[in-house]
Motif scaffolding. Structure first.
Motif, short mmCIF file in Angstrom:
data_model
loop_
_atom_site.label_atom_id
_atom_site.label_comp_id
_atom_site.label_asym_id
_atom_site.label_seq_id
_atom_site.Cartn_x
_atom_site.Cartn_y
_atom_site.Cartn_z
N PRO A 6 0.98 14.73 38.21
CA PRO A 6 0.27 15.24 37.04
C PRO A 6 1.17 16.09 36.15
O PRO A 6 2.13 16.70 36.60
CB PRO A 6 -0.84 16.10 37.66
N GLN A 7 0.84 16.12 34.88
CA GLN A 7 1.50 17.06 33.98
C GLN A 7 1.09 18.47 34.37
O GLN A 7 0.06 18.69 35.01
CB GLN A 7 1.12 16.76 32.54
N ALA A 8 1.90 19.44 33.97
CA ALA A 8 1.69 20.82 34.41
C ALA A 8 0.28 21.33 34.09
O ALA A 8 -0.32 22.05 34.89
CB ALA A 8 2.74 21.74 33.79
N ASP A 9 -0.26 20.94 32.95
CA ASP A 9 -1.57 21.44 32.56
C ASP A 9 -2.72 20.65 33.19
O ASP A 9 -3.89 20.93 32.92
CB ASP A 9 -1.72 21.45 31.04
N PHE A 84 -0.35 14.59 43.48
CA PHE A 84 0.04 13.28 42.93
C PHE A 84 -1.21 12.43 42.75
O PHE A 84 -2.31 12.79 43.18
CB PHE A 84 1.03 12.58 43.87
N PHE A 85 -1.02 11.29 42.10
CA PHE A 85 -2.08 10.30 41.95
C PHE A 85 -1.79 9.12 42.87
O PHE A 85 -0.66 8.62 42.91
CB PHE A 85 -2.18 9.82 40.50
N ASN A 89 -4.91 5.55 41.41
CA ASN A 89 -4.99 6.56 40.36
C ASN A 89 -5.98 7.68 40.69
O ASN A 89 -6.55 8.31 39.80
CB ASN A 89 -5.35 5.93 39.01
N SER A 90 -6.18 7.93 41.98
CA SER A 90 -7.06 9.02 42.40
C SER A 90 -6.24 10.29 42.59
O SER A 90 -5.22 10.29 43.30
CB SER A 90 -7.76 8.68 43.72
N PRO A 91 -6.63 11.42 41.97
CA PRO A 91 -5.91 12.68 42.17
C PRO A 91 -5.98 13.12 43.63
O PRO A 91 -7.05 13.08 44.24
CB PRO A 91 -6.61 13.66 41.24
N THR A 92 -4.84 13.53 44.17
CA THR A 92 -4.74 13.85 45.59
C THR A 92 -4.04 15.19 45.77
O THR A 92 -3.02 15.46 45.12
CB THR A 92 -3.96 12.75 46.33
N GLY A 93 -4.58 16.04 46.64
CA GLY A 93 -3.98 17.36 46.87
C GLY A 93 -4.87 18.21 47.74
O GLY A 93 -5.49 17.71 48.68
N VAL A 94 -4.94 19.51 47.43
CA VAL A 94 -5.80 20.43 48.18
C VAL A 94 -7.01 20.79 47.33
O VAL A 94 -6.95 20.72 46.10
CB VAL A 94 -5.05 21.71 48.61
N ALA A 95 -8.10 21.17 48.00
CA ALA A 95 -9.31 21.56 47.28
C ALA A 95 -10.03 22.66 48.03
O ALA A 95 -10.09 22.66 49.25
CB ALA A 95 -10.25 20.36 47.10
N THR A 96 -10.56 23.62 47.28
CA THR A 96 -11.35 24.71 47.85
C THR A 96 -12.73 24.68 47.22
O THR A 96 -12.86 24.72 45.99
CB THR A 96 -10.69 26.07 47.58
N ARG A 117 8.63 11.92 47.52
CA ARG A 117 9.03 12.91 46.52
C ARG A 117 7.84 13.61 45.89
O ARG A 117 7.83 13.89 44.69
CB ARG A 117 9.91 12.27 45.44
N VAL A 118 6.81 13.90 46.68
CA VAL A 118 5.65 14.61 46.15
C VAL A 118 5.64 16.03 46.75
O VAL A 118 5.95 16.23 47.92
CB VAL A 118 4.33 13.88 46.46
N PRO A 119 5.28 17.02 45.94
CA PRO A 119 5.24 18.40 46.44
C PRO A 119 3.94 18.69 47.18
O PRO A 119 2.89 18.13 46.87
CB PRO A 119 5.32 19.24 45.16
#
Length: 245
Positions: A6-9, A84-85, A89-96, A117-119
């Motif tokens: 994703p872009q920073a914003d 990352f997506f 194209n599904s957004p993937t990461g952490v969620a609270t 190469r994903v953070p």
């Protein structure tokens, strides 16, 4: 690079509808890595756990349209940090997720995993409590397939979110602390931040190389009860803890 980032914003996302103005001073938190909701029993398991928790720290959250719809059915306001997506194209990461809307949200990006190469992301939310104070909640998915230095950097970036905050703190997630050296670094970081590790007995947390990978640490909170739910909905067992501020 195999996955779009994703872009920073666009890293921070919010959705859902809170069902309470504040988090009660006695509340239940769940910490669970969803394994991208790959397992068929995940949906039913998640609904049962979400019904028991006021606060939810999830890792490996892949917001497919189906998962997004299920998340929207919970009594939570959801905050997320997208790493990352997916190929779909599904957004993937952490969620609270929390029954109360956070006052502030922020994130720290960790070191990148090799090959993909994903953070890995760390998400912080500042939650209003019923007594007028605020609870700082930090949701961590630590780097896995790198050496000690990137792992230590990941922990230090998470600890930066605690700086200059004197109120109650909850730090939890999948720390990938599968080696003795990683475990020692995690313990040192927690002690330096004045955090106490929540014990589990019996300890049915998911293990890698014989060591637990999921943890919950607290400061300024009393542990009333703690347990681990055995599940087939993910390769991680969810942690459920009753806390009092």
């Amino acid at each position: 690079m195999f996955y779009k980032q994703p872009q920073a914003d666009k890293i921070l996302v919010q959705h859902g509808r809170p069902t309470a103005p504040t988090l009660p001073n006695c509340f239940t938190v769940c910490v669970w890595n969803w394994q991208k909701s790959k397992q068929k029993p995940w949906k039913d398991e998640f609904k049962q756990v979400a019904a028991a928790a006021d606060l939810f720290l999830a890792q490996e959250v892949r917001r497919s349209p189906e998962v997004f719809e299920i998340m929207e059915q919970t009594p939570y306001h959801w905050s997320g940090a997208v790493s990352f997506f997916s190929r779909q194209n599904s957004p993937t990461g952490v969620a609270t997720g929390c029954i109360a809307k956070p006052l502030q949200i922020a994130f720290k990006a960790g070191e990148r995993e090799p090959l993909l190469r994903v953070p890995k992301m760390t998400l912080s939310t500042l939650i209003p409590l019923a007594d007028g104070r605020s609870l700082l909640v930090i949701n961590v998915h630590a780097i896995n397939f790198r050496g000690l230095k990137p792992f230590d950097t990941n922990l230090k970036r998470a600890a930066e979110l605690l700086l200059n905050y004197s109120g109650p703190v909850l730090l939890g997630g999948d720390f990938n602390a599968w080696s003795l050296k990683r475990r020692r670094l995690l313990s040192c970081m927690a002690r330096a931040a004045g955090l106490a590790e929540v014990p589990f007995e019996p300890d049915n947390r998911t293990r890698c190389l014989g060591r637990p990978v999921d943890y919950l640490f607290v400061r300024g909170l009393r542990v009333k009860a703690a347990g681990v739910r055995i599940t087939r909905g993910s390769d991680h067992n969810p942690l459920l803890v009753r806390l009092e501020a």
